[in-house]
Design a protein around this motif. Structure first.
Motif, PDB file in Angstrom:
ATOM      1  N   VAL A  25       0.878  -1.178   0.000  1.00  0.00           N
ATOM      2  CA  VAL A  25       0.000   0.000   0.000  1.00  0.00           C
ATOM      3  C   VAL A  25       0.910   1.221   0.000  1.00  0.00           C
ATOM      4  CG1 VAL A  25      -1.771   1.276   1.290  1.00  0.00           C
ATOM      5  CG2 VAL A  25      -1.820  -1.219   1.281  1.00  0.00           C
ATOM      6  N   SER A  26       0.729   2.095  -0.994  1.00  0.00           N
ATOM      7  CA  SER A  26       1.664   3.222  -1.164  1.00  0.00           C
ATOM      8  C   SER A  26       0.932   4.557  -1.138  1.00  0.00           C
ATOM      9  CB  SER A  26       2.385   3.136  -2.499  1.00  0.00           C
ATOM     10  OG  SER A  26       3.057   1.935  -2.635  1.00  0.00           O
ATOM     11  N   GLY A  27       0.977   5.230   0.017  1.00  0.00           N
ATOM     12  CA  GLY A  27       0.455   6.602   0.084  1.00  0.00           C
ATOM     13  C   GLY A  27      -1.027   6.721  -0.200  1.00  0.00           C
ATOM     14  N   VAL A  28      -1.828   5.860   0.433  1.00  0.00           N
ATOM     15  CA  VAL A  28      -3.290   5.920   0.230  1.00  0.00           C
ATOM     16  C   VAL A  28      -3.913   6.965   1.163  1.00  0.00           C
ATOM     17  CG1 VAL A  28      -5.436   4.650   0.670  1.00  0.00           C
ATOM     18  CG2 VAL A  28      -3.629   3.608  -0.692  1.00  0.00           C
ATOM     19  N   SER A  29      -4.728   7.847   0.597  1.00  0.00           N
ATOM     20  CA  SER A  29      -5.439   8.868   1.385  1.00  0.00           C
ATOM     21  C   SER A  29      -6.892   8.941   0.923  1.00  0.00           C
ATOM     22  CB  SER A  29      -4.814  10.261   1.177  1.00  0.00           C
ATOM     23  OG  SER A  29      -3.476  10.286   1.565  1.00  0.00           O
ATOM     24  N   PHE A  30      -7.811   9.001   1.877  1.00  0.00           N
ATOM     25  CA  PHE A  30      -9.222   9.269   1.554  1.00  0.00           C
ATOM     26  C   PHE A  30      -9.964   9.581   2.846  1.00  0.00           C
ATOM     27  CE2 PHE A  30      -9.043   4.705   2.377  1.00  0.00           C
ATOM     28  CZ  PHE A  30     -10.114   4.504   3.230  1.00  0.00           C
ATOM     29  N   ASP A  31     -11.158  10.159   2.709  1.00  0.00           N
ATOM     30  CA  ASP A  31     -12.047  10.420   3.852  1.00  0.00           C
ATOM     31  C   ASP A  31     -13.303   9.566   3.683  1.00  0.00           C
ATOM     32  OD1 ASP A  31     -10.343  12.335   4.839  1.00  0.00           O
ATOM     33  OD2 ASP A  31     -11.445  14.020   3.974  1.00  0.00           O
ATOM     34  N   LEU A  32     -13.930   9.271   4.817  1.00  0.00           N
ATOM     35  CA  LEU A  32     -15.212   8.553   4.794  1.00  0.00           C
ATOM     36  C   LEU A  32     -16.181   9.338   5.677  1.00  0.00           C
ATOM     37  CD1 LEU A  32     -16.614   5.820   3.903  1.00  0.00           C
ATOM     38  CD2 LEU A  32     -15.953   4.944   6.149  1.00  0.00           C
ATOM     39  N   ALA A  33     -17.336   9.702   5.118  1.00  0.00           N
ATOM     40  CA  ALA A  33     -18.326  10.473   5.887  1.00  0.00           C
ATOM     41  C   ALA A  33     -19.173   9.534   6.746  1.00  0.00           C
ATOM     42  CB  ALA A  33     -19.220  11.248   4.928  1.00  0.00           C
ATOM     43  N   PRO A  34     -19.766  10.048   7.846  1.00  0.00           N
ATOM     44  CA  PRO A  34     -20.668   9.198   8.636  1.00  0.00           C
ATOM     45  C   PRO A  34     -21.781   8.645   7.752  1.00  0.00           C
ATOM     46  CG  PRO A  34     -20.250  11.275   9.774  1.00  0.00           C
ATOM     47  CD  PRO A  34     -19.645  11.411   8.402  1.00  0.00           C
ATOM     48  N   GLY A  35     -22.039   7.357   7.868  1.00  0.00           N
ATOM     49  CA  GLY A  35     -23.136   6.728   7.118  1.00  0.00           C
ATOM     50  C   GLY A  35     -22.835   6.455   5.653  1.00  0.00           C
TER      51      GLY A  35
END
Ligand code: SF4
Length: 323
Positions: A25-35
């Motif tokens: 895994v190389s430099g993975v970025s993300f956001d996850l919103a509630p629900g």
């Protein structure tokens, strides 16, 4: 997006191998919103399950997280002790594994396994444990009579649903699912996915869902992240990625599975194999398999660049600015 429940930044995982560290895994970025329901897709070995296990802090040797952060509700899970992590597991984050037959204890009844999880993470008495166990089994449409059943007495679909019932016990805000439908036939897959979707809508938990089967998530996820050789190469609203894939690899994935609507068309695979993760090539990791590769692609690694809500890692889509 509302305040994310999960913020993953520059996550890096390596496997120790005799040939040297493999960058899974190389430099993975993300956001996850509630629900929110975020699906991670990609072919076998692209790092998607390794990334999930890193997020859940469940990696074991020879894999280890070597960089980045995983913030859940503002707390960086990578900095917590084993005991502190235990406080978050099941209560805040639960995990549904790929094969329920491997994850469930074959020698204990479903009731005993639900009770074990409750006792490990709550101070509930036997009456409350029995009540909650019946509730969660009912939520996943398994007759409460099966509390007395052992895993081998349930069908594959029922075992996976029993795993989801366990994951729901303490009403977590996030459920991480690692290919929960891969051992099921198409009808059972669809039924399980519908069940997960109904529960998510009524209970409000977020889902991080890994699969190599695009059709499984096409109707159920809000957003889709496409992984290739340990990197996210495209991330956007599911419908948008399906209807207008921008990365050549996503495009190839879309052409590799059939649609039940529209004209019958010939399926095409993606020629070639993923690169070595021990000695990855310079430049774009997809270049050896990409019809559009240029000298620039082979020399410079593209960044994941967002335009509005859609992110793509490709020089073709985001031309490099030369200095
Ligand atoms: Fe293909 Fe170049 Fe885009 Fe990589 S950067 S996917 S090689 S066009």
């Amino acid at each position: 997006m509302s305040t994310p429940i999960l913020e993953v930044r520059d996550l890096r995982v390596e496997y120790t191998t005799p040939a040297g560290p493999a960058q899974a895994v190389s430099g993975v970025s993300f956001d996850l919103a509630p629900g929110e329901f975020l699906a991670i897709v990609g072919e076998s070995g692209c790092g998607k399950s390794t990334m999930l296990f890193s997020i859940a802090q469940l990696l074991t040797y020879p894999a280890q997280t070597v960089g980045g952060s995983v913030k859940f509700d503002g707390v960086d899970l990578t900095t917590l002790s084993a005991e502190e992590l235990r406080q978050h597991r099941w209560r805040d984050i639960s995990v549904v594994m790929q094969s329920a037959m491997n994850a469930l204890n074959p020698t204990l009844s479903i009731a005993a396994q639900l009770a074990d999880a409750c006792r490990a993470h709550t101070d509930w008495d036997d009456e409350k444990i029995a009540r909650r166990s019946a509730e969660v089994l009912d939520m996943v449409s398994i007759d409460v009579a099966h509390l007395k059943s052992f895993p081998f007495q349930l069908s594959g679909g029922m075992r996976q649903r029993a795993m989801i019932a366990m994951a729901l016990l303490l009403e977590p805000k996030l459920i991480i699912m690692d290919e929960p439908t891969s051992a099921l036939d198409v009808v059972a897959q669809r039924s399980l996915m519908r069940q997960v979707e109904n529960l998510r809508r009524s209970l409000g938990f977020a889902v991080l869902f890994v699969t190599h089967d695009m059709s499984v998530v096409s109707h159920f996820s809000d957003r889709l992240a496409v992984m290739y050789a340990g990197e996210i190469v495209e991330l956007g609203a599911t419908r948008e990625v399906f209807d207008h894939p921008r990365h050549p690899y996503s495009n190839g994935l879309m052409d590799a599975f059939p649609s039940i609507v529209g004209e019958k068309r010939e399926l095409t695979g993606i020629a070639g194999n993923p690169p070595s993760l021990v000695n990855p090539p310079g430049g774009c990791l997809f270049a050896p398999r990409c019809h559009f590769a240029t000298d620039e692609c082979r020399e410079f690694r593209p960044e994941l660049i967002s335009v509005e809500e859609h992110a793509v890692r490709c020089h073709l889509v985001n031309p490099r600015v030369r200095s």
